[in-house]
Design an enzyme around this catalytic site. Structure first.
Site, PDB file in Angstrom:
ATOM      1  N   ASP A   1      -9.793  33.434  57.830  1.00 19.26           N
ATOM      2  CA  ASP A   1     -10.482  32.159  57.591  1.00 19.26           C
ATOM      3  C   ASP A   1     -10.254  31.707  56.152  1.00 19.26           C
ATOM      4  O   ASP A   1     -11.171  31.188  55.506  1.00 19.26           O
ATOM      5  CB  ASP A   1     -11.980  32.268  57.920  1.00 19.26           C
ATOM      6  CG  ASP A   1     -12.641  30.906  58.068  1.00 19.26           C
ATOM      7  OD1 ASP A   1     -11.939  29.874  57.992  1.00 19.26           O
ATOM      8  OD2 ASP A   1     -13.865  30.870  58.258  1.00 19.26           O
TER       9      ASP A   1
ATOM     10  N   ASN B   1      -8.543  20.874  60.360  1.00 19.94           N
ATOM     11  CA  ASN B   1      -9.448  20.040  59.559  1.00 19.94           C
ATOM     12  C   ASN B   1      -8.827  19.606  58.238  1.00 19.94           C
ATOM     13  O   ASN B   1      -9.392  19.804  57.169  1.00 19.94           O
ATOM     14  CB  ASN B   1     -10.794  20.753  59.332  1.00 19.94           C
ATOM     15  CG  ASN B   1     -10.651  22.115  58.667  1.00 19.94           C
ATOM     16  OD1 ASN B   1      -9.600  22.743  58.733  1.00 19.94           O
ATOM     17  ND2 ASN B   1     -11.711  22.576  58.033  1.00 19.94           N
TER      18      ASN B   1
ATOM     19  N   HIS C   1     -11.089  26.305  48.153  1.00 21.81           N
ATOM     20  CA  HIS C   1     -11.619  25.147  47.423  1.00 21.81           C
ATOM     21  C   HIS C   1     -11.378  25.435  45.950  1.00 21.81           C
ATOM     22  O   HIS C   1     -11.341  26.604  45.535  1.00 21.81           O
ATOM     23  CB  HIS C   1     -13.114  24.976  47.674  1.00 21.81           C
ATOM     24  CG  HIS C   1     -13.473  24.730  49.110  1.00 21.81           C
ATOM     25  ND1 HIS C   1     -13.248  23.521  49.730  1.00 21.81           N
ATOM     26  CD2 HIS C   1     -14.017  25.547  50.042  1.00 21.81           C
ATOM     27  CE1 HIS C   1     -13.661  23.602  50.998  1.00 21.81           C
ATOM     28  NE2 HIS C   1     -14.118  24.817  51.213  1.00 21.81           N
TER      29      HIS C   1
ATOM     30  N   HIS D   1     -15.429  27.205  66.468  1.00 21.54           N
ATOM     31  CA  HIS D   1     -16.388  27.477  65.391  1.00 21.54           C
ATOM     32  C   HIS D   1     -17.758  27.327  66.029  1.00 21.54           C
ATOM     33  O   HIS D   1     -18.182  26.222  66.356  1.00 21.54           O
ATOM     34  CB  HIS D   1     -16.212  26.482  64.248  1.00 21.54           C
ATOM     35  CG  HIS D   1     -17.148  26.733  63.106  1.00 21.54           C
ATOM     36  ND1 HIS D   1     -16.707  27.065  61.855  1.00 21.54           N
ATOM     37  CD2 HIS D   1     -18.505  26.716  63.038  1.00 21.54           C
ATOM     38  CE1 HIS D   1     -17.754  27.247  61.062  1.00 21.54           C
ATOM     39  NE2 HIS D   1     -18.866  27.025  61.760  1.00 21.54           N
TER      40      HIS D   1
ATOM     41  N   HIS E   1      -6.803  27.899  56.612  1.00 23.46           N
ATOM     42  CA  HIS E   1      -6.867  26.463  56.313  1.00 23.46           C
ATOM     43  C   HIS E   1      -5.947  26.232  55.114  1.00 23.46           C
ATOM     44  O   HIS E   1      -6.265  26.689  54.014  1.00 23.46           O
ATOM     45  CB  HIS E   1      -8.291  26.045  55.947  1.00 23.46           C
ATOM     46  CG  HIS E   1      -9.313  26.350  57.001  1.00 23.46           C
ATOM     47  ND1 HIS E   1      -9.743  25.421  57.909  1.00 23.46           N
ATOM     48  CD2 HIS E   1      -9.999  27.494  57.275  1.00 23.46           C
ATOM     49  CE1 HIS E   1     -10.662  25.975  58.703  1.00 23.46           C
ATOM     50  NE2 HIS E   1     -10.825  27.231  58.345  1.00 23.46           N
ATOM     51  N   PHE E   2      -4.836  25.540  55.330  1.00 22.94           N
ATOM     52  CA  PHE E   2      -3.880  25.340  54.238  1.00 22.94           C
ATOM     53  C   PHE E   2      -3.901  23.908  53.680  1.00 22.94           C
ATOM     54  O   PHE E   2      -3.107  23.558  52.828  1.00 22.94           O
ATOM     55  CB  PHE E   2      -2.465  25.760  54.654  1.00 22.94           C
ATOM     56  CG  PHE E   2      -2.234  27.265  54.624  1.00 22.94           C
ATOM     57  CD1 PHE E   2      -3.198  28.144  54.159  1.00 22.94           C
ATOM     58  CD2 PHE E   2      -1.018  27.802  55.061  1.00 22.94           C
ATOM     59  CE1 PHE E   2      -2.981  29.530  54.123  1.00 22.94           C
ATOM     60  CE2 PHE E   2      -0.782  29.177  55.030  1.00 22.94           C
ATOM     61  CZ  PHE E   2      -1.763  30.041  54.566  1.00 22.94           C
ATOM     62  N   ARG E   3      -4.799  23.049  54.212  1.00 19.09           N
ATOM     63  CA  ARG E   3      -5.222  21.806  53.534  1.00 19.09           C
ATOM     64  C   ARG E   3      -4.203  20.685  53.445  1.00 19.09           C
ATOM     65  O   ARG E   3      -4.511  19.648  52.848  1.00 19.09           O
ATOM     66  CB  ARG E   3      -5.699  22.121  52.108  1.00 19.09           C
ATOM     67  CG  ARG E   3      -6.715  23.242  51.972  1.00 19.09           C
ATOM     68  CD  ARG E   3      -7.958  22.971  52.748  1.00 19.09           C
ATOM     69  NE  ARG E   3      -9.062  23.834  52.349  1.00 19.09           N
ATOM     70  CZ  ARG E   3     -10.141  24.036  53.098  1.00 19.09           C
ATOM     71  NH1 ARG E   3     -10.267  23.451  54.278  1.00 19.09           N
ATOM     72  NH2 ARG E   3     -11.099  24.818  52.682  1.00 19.09           N
TER      73      ARG E   3
HETATM   74  O1  DOR Z   1     -16.680  28.097  55.278  1.00 19.85           O
HETATM   75  C1  DOR Z   1     -15.843  27.510  55.956  1.00 19.85           C
HETATM   76  N1  DOR Z   1     -14.916  26.718  55.395  1.00 19.85           N
HETATM   77  N2  DOR Z   1     -15.881  27.630  57.281  1.00 19.85           N
HETATM   78  C2  DOR Z   1     -15.116  26.857  58.083  1.00 19.85           C
HETATM   79  O2  DOR Z   1     -15.197  27.005  59.276  1.00 19.85           O
HETATM   80  C3  DOR Z   1     -14.249  25.813  57.519  1.00 19.85           C
HETATM   81  C4  DOR Z   1     -13.846  26.210  56.170  1.00 19.85           C
HETATM   82  C5  DOR Z   1     -13.110  25.123  55.421  1.00 19.85           C
HETATM   83  O3  DOR Z   1     -12.229  24.496  55.985  1.00 19.85           O
HETATM   84  O4  DOR Z   1     -13.417  24.948  54.242  1.00 19.85           O
END
Ligand code: DOR
Length: 444
Positions: free
Chosen positions: A305, A96, A309, A181, A64-66
């Protein structure tokens, strides 16, 4: 006639589909041109790899590179910098973000942002929703698309398709293997009261093993009904390992380094919310059975994964704290440490991180060291001991759950399509990232 190459990697131990041997690799125009004893050949550049192992480039199939929208946590440049610093040559990025990657416009925007700004090669997943079902057949075939990703239990972001009817509609239209997921949203909702404020040890109690198993079973059943193939992301339970062993004809699956390395409750006591992840890290019996899944060949791929954050966000009191930890940069060293500890062979690591992704996703010209393939390599020093630190982590989030962990086995070089992108801890080439090519997305 003497052969001439752009680059020769000299005398590395090449780990390949035909075993391990000391070999030279000749690279021309970003592709592997020849493998063997190239003592008579010349090259613009020769890189001494004596004492190092040359693996096919590691492909991290879940990050996830946001970007766009959540770039206080990470962006495509920083995330991919973290990837190549850790020896990863290509990543598949999740939908996402904000806006969600669910339309042609949001998908092509990501490709544009990534092109020659990311340090590694890349593909993006398209999020499957109730609203974009009709567009999925077209979207999943777009160049640079890794396929469709569906959250059937909610995690970070707004993507969620929790009911069988909507899942059936998605399965009915797509052709490629889709990634899931798998946590059952209904059960997660019923059990929310089990979360204990301030105590992340209650995270795996809330999001329990039954929630994961139920979701995986529902997906396998719908896949069978609709004649489609599924990929179950981040397996976290012993029950799923045993269940999926009997459904390999329709389901592939992924393990993450954290589910193989961290263990509850110790990780929550030591790391607090930094160990909070969906699906959760669980007790030792689950971790041990996932290792059994590695040993038995049930697990197809490794994915980090990588879910960054910020420290401020993670400092919130559980359960207000977001789930996720960094991982793209630590995948290779953490797993090489497991190789050195005898938990898996180097050949199995290559199978999980290069050959596996290529096989499941029909990647063209990546995933093995073979003439004609992209010159993507993860060069590692199996004997080198290092301490993983927050300071070393190039992710914008700036932390890792493995801070302070001593490992043996270290990524010392990253080559992407013949370019030496990282060497001995330094970035050595400006970003040249391009889309990964798949059988189903080739345009010509
Ligand atoms: O813990 C998680 N964080 N699981 C996920 O499937 C999504 C991810 C996120 O995008 O922060």
């Amino acid at each position: 006639m003497n052969q001439r190459f752009d680059t020769i990697l000299k005398s590395g131990t090449v780990v390949n589909q035909d075993g391990e041997a000391i070999r030279d690799i000749g690279i021309s125009n970003g592709r592997i041109a020849a493998i063997g004893g190239l003592g008579q050949a010349s090259a613009a550049e020769t890189i001494d790899c004596k004492g190092l192992h040359i693996l096919p480039g590691v492909i991290d199939t879940q990050v996830h590179f946001r970007e766009p929208g959540l770039t206080q946590k990470e962006d495509l440049e920083t995330g991919s910098r973290s990837a190549v610093m850790g020896g990863v040559t290509a990543v598949f990025e999740m939908p996402n973000t904000d806006p969600l990657t669910v339309t042609e416009a949001t998908f092509s925007d990501k490709i544009k942002r990534a092109h020659h700004r990311m340090h590694c090669d890349f593909a993006f997943f398209i999020g499957g929703t109730r609203d974009n079902v009709a567009d999925l057949p077209e979207l999943e075939r777009a160049p640079g698309c890794a396929g469709v990703k569906v959250f059937i239990g909610s995690s970070t972001g707004a993507l969620l398709v929790e009911d069988d009817e909507s899942l059936r509609r998605i399965f009915a239209v797509i052709k490629r293997r889709a990634a899931f997921h798998a946590e059952d949203e209904y059960r997660l909702n019923e059990r929310k009261s089990l979360r204990i404020e301030g105590d992340p040890r209650s995270h795996p109690v809330w999001r329990d093993e039954t929630a994961a198993l139920m979701a995986t079973q529902r997906l396998v059943n719908i896949a069978r009904e609709s004649g489609k193939r599924i990929h179950v992301l981040h397996i976290s339970t012993k029950q799923e390992i045993d269940y999926l062993r009997d459904h390999k004809d329709v389901a592939s699956c992924e393990a993450t380094p954290h589910h193989l390395t961290l263990v509850a409750p110790e990780c929550y006591e030591r790391l607090g919310t930094h160990a909070q992840m969906n699906p959760p890290v669980r007790s030792a019996d689950h971790r041990d059975r996932i290792w059994y899944g590695i040993e038995q060949g049930i697990i197809d791929v490794l994915g980090s994964d990588h879910a960054p954050h910020t420290l401020e966000e993670k400092a919130k009191t559980y359960p207000a704290s977001p789930s996720g930890m960094t991982g793209v940069q630590t995948l290779v060293p953490v797993m090489l440490d497991h190789v050195n500890a005898g938990r898996l062979s180097l050949a199995r690591f290559v199978d999980l991180s290069s050959a596996g992704p290529a096989r499941l996703y029909n990647i063209t010209t990546k995933g093995r060291i073979a003439a004609g393939y992209d010159a993507d390599f993860t060069v590692v020093d199996l004997k080198r001991s290092e301490t993983i630190t927050n300071k070393w982590v190039a992710s914008k989030a700036g932390w890792t759950p493995y801070d302070g962990m001593r490992v043996t086995g270290w990524p010392v070089g990253t080559f992407v399509r013949g370019k030496r992108v990282m060497w001995q801890g330094e970035l050595t080439t400006p970003s040249t990232g391009e889309p990964v090519r798949f059988l189903e997305t080739l345009t010509a």
